[in-house]
Every structure is written in C-alpha cells, then in structure tokens.
Design an enzyme around this catalytic site. Structure first.
Site, short mmCIF file in Angstrom:
data_model
loop_
_atom_site.label_atom_id
_atom_site.label_comp_id
_atom_site.label_asym_id
_atom_site.label_seq_id
_atom_site.Cartn_x
_atom_site.Cartn_y
_atom_site.Cartn_z
N CYS A 139 0.85 -1.19 0.00
CA CYS A 139 0.00 0.00 0.00
C CYS A 139 0.89 1.25 0.00
O CYS A 139 1.54 1.55 1.00
CB CYS A 139 -0.89 -0.03 1.25
SG CYS A 139 -1.77 1.50 1.54
N CYS A 142 -0.04 3.97 2.48
CA CYS A 142 0.28 3.68 3.89
C CYS A 142 1.78 3.73 4.14
O CYS A 142 2.22 4.26 5.15
CB CYS A 142 -0.21 2.30 4.30
SG CYS A 142 -1.76 1.79 3.57
N ASP A 143 2.56 3.14 3.25
CA ASP A 143 3.99 2.91 3.54
C ASP A 143 4.93 3.73 2.68
O ASP A 143 6.15 3.66 2.87
CB ASP A 143 4.32 1.42 3.35
CG ASP A 143 3.54 0.55 4.33
OD1 ASP A 143 3.17 1.06 5.39
OD2 ASP A 143 3.31 -0.63 4.03
#
Ligand code: NAP
Length: 313
Positions: A139, A142-143
């Site tokens: 993701c 997210c990361d």
C-alpha cells in the site's frame, strides 16, 4: 478475550465498514432499521489507504480516502447507526435471529449485510512474508513515506499499480513500474501523468522471481524477462506489490456460496444463497469494483433487507 453474549437484537448487522458497509448502514437507519456495523480496525477498508480519490462523484477537487471514510461513517451514525470495532470470525445463520460471532462475543441480527471487502494479493515468492514491512509493501499510501528519497519498484499493471506509482513518484527518487506485459490495464487517465513523471520508468514484459537481501535488508528484486526467460536484478530499496485483490470471505460458512476465487455469488439485488443475507462491494461477484459501485450496492442491499425484515412479521 472471553466470549460475551450481547442481548441486543438488531434489525441489520453490517459486516465491514467500507463504502459498501456504511452506505448500507445509512440507508438502513434512514429506513428505520436498527443497524450495527462491525468493523475490525478503522472505517473505509481499501478506500482509506488511497490518498487521492478523484472518481467518486461530488468531490470536484478529489478527496483523501481516509477523510471520505470518516465522512461516510459519520453520515450513517448521524441517523443512528452503531459501530462496534470487532472482528467477525463466524456466522451462524440457521436460527433467527442470526448469530454473528466476533472477537468480543456474539452479536444478533435479523438480516446480515456482508461488506468484508478485499485485501492485496501476494506474489507468493520466497521470503515475501518475512520482508513484509522490511522492503516489501502492499500500500503506497500507507507505507510510501518510508521510502522518501529512495528507489522503489511497483509490481502490476492495473489501477492500483498505476495509482501507487504516481503516489510514490512524489516521494521517491526513482520508481520502476514493472509489468508482465507491454501494456497497462490501468485506466487511460493514469497513462499521461505516469509518462510525464520524469522519475518513473516502465519495465515491461517482466515478472518478479525473487528478492535479493543484504544484511536482512532488501537490495534488489530479481526479474524474469517473459520473452527470453533471462533474469536480472533490479536494484531498489522497496517493492510495492499491486497485483490485484482477494476477497476477505474465508470466515463465511459454506452456505454462502462463492465462486472459485472466493467472491460471494450475488447479483444486482445483492441477495446471496441464504435468504436475509446480502453481499455488497468488492467481496461480491460484479463487473466493476469501485467506491461508487460499492456504495450503490449498499443502498440496494438496505432496500432488500428492509423487504426481507418486513416479510418476517
Ligand atoms: P487488477 O486490475 O486485477 O490488476 C492486477 C495487475 O497485476 C494486472 O496488471 C495483472 O497483469 C498484474 N498481475 C496479476 N498477477 C500477477 C503476478 N502474479 N505477477 C505479476 N503481475 C501480476 O488489480 P488492481 O489494480 O488491484 O485493481 C483491483 C480493482 O480495484 C480494479 O477493479 C480496479 O479498477 C480497482 N481500483 C480502482 C482504482 C481507481 O479507479 N482509481 C484504484 C485502485 C484500484 P495483467 O494485466 O497481465 O493481467
């Protein structure tokens, strides 16, 4: 945690708090049905992991996925929907009311709307699990920030891969978009910004064959050329896997019929193989998995659930 029985019997239990789930909840409560949404972590599902959503109508400048998720939750709760943060582990559908077994006990409802969504698929390569969060990610929203100023490879050729590559191009020094064919399946609207991003390089006709590590850290991904069969190393600090999704339907009983890939068989009415159980969003069979189609499913399911509950009395 000990299993507790909760005596409250809701008209509808919605399993999953993504766009399909909260749209269903909104329509249910506005139809006068008491409605419980069971969400394991935080609202939004996959939507909440997208930084910029430009294809949900009404937001002319786009909207952050997490914000849209919170708005959908608040919208349903404004009319009385209740959210409980519990993981659903099993459904017992033979008795009425239906029993929904969760990480915190047992919930009860007359009708159930399944909106469990889907999760990223893995490549299935050796060490993939071990490297998850240590060089392998699923993701970008997210990361991605962990790879600021670094070199990454995005694997896949669909909308997720294209969106991830664009997100990462704003953070990383270099982004390789690695696809097993020579043409993306992603929507046309992604192509121009990807081509214009100077730090994005397309790597065509290549499939990942393994990860190369040094002192426990990812150093490269090995790629196989689909034409010649030759392999080579592509040096990178991170690999973002974006090769599609699998439905989160493993917890369902056999009575809920699914296709070979695990998607719940439900048509435009959202009815499943069990009366009074409906399926919405990415976990059901459908031609287009989008926020807007999940939200539309939710409205349909609520209407069908209302008719079902009326038929019980
Ligand atoms: P997808 O559309 O199924 O695309 C998966 C991609 O991964 C394909 O390009 C596929 O290659 C490739 N692939 C599959 N297995 C592979 C493997 N083992 N090794 C290497 N490559 C592999 O999946 P997605 O991009 O995650 O999208 C899922 C759904 O979410 C779609 O309906 C999509 O439209 C939606 N979505 C929409 C948006 C948006 O509208 N902005 C954003 C994200 C997701 P082939 O092309 O050769 O099959």
């Amino acid at each position: 945690m000990p299993r507790k029985n909760n005596d409250a019997v809701y008209d509808v239990a919605v399993v999953g708090g993504g766009p399909g789930g909260y749209s269903a909840a909104l329509y249910c409560v506005r139809a006068g049905l008491s409605t419980l949404v069971l969400e394991q972590l935080s609202p939004g599902g996959q939507m909440a992991t997208t930084t910029q959503i430009d294809n949900y109508p009404g937001f002319d400048e786009g909207i952050d996925g997490m914000e849209l998720a919170e708005r959908m939750q608040r919208g349903a709760e404004r009319f009385g929907a209740v959210t409980a943060y519990e993981t659903v582990t099993a459904l017992e559908l033979d008795a009425m009311p239906r029993r929904i077994v969760t990480s915190r006990g047992v919930r009860q409802a007359r009708a159930v709307i399944l909106a469990p969504g889907a999760s990223p698929r893995q490549l299935g390569l050796p060490e993939e699990d071990k490297l998850r969060g240590r060089g392998v990610a699923y993701c970008a929203a997210c990361d991605g920030m962990f790879y600021r100023g670094k070199t990454v490879a995005v694997i896949g050729g669909g909308n997720s891969a294209a969106a991830d590559a664009l997100t990462l191009s704003k953070l990383c020094t270099r982004v390789y978009l690695v696809h097993r064919r020579d043409k993306l399946r992603a929507e046309h609207s992604y192509l121009q910004p990807l081509e214009q991003a100077e730090n994005v390089t397309f790597v065509w006709n290549s499939t990942p064959a393994g990860f190369v590590t040094e002192n426990g850290k990812l150093r490269a991904v090995t790629l196989t050329d689909t034409g010649s069969g030759q392999t080579r190393e592509l040096a990178c600090d991170g690999v973002f896997v974006a090769i599609g999704r699998k439905p989160d339907t493993e917890f369902l009983p056999e009575a809920i019929v699914r296709d070979d890939a695990g998607y719940i068989l439900a048509d435009e009415t959202t009815r499943t193989s069990v009366p009074g159980v409906f399926a919405v969003g990415d976990a059901r069979t459908k031609p287009l998995r989008q926020i807007v189609t999940a939200a539309a499913d939710g409205a349909v399911a609520a209407s069908c659930a209302q008719a079902y509950i009326a038929s019980l009395s």
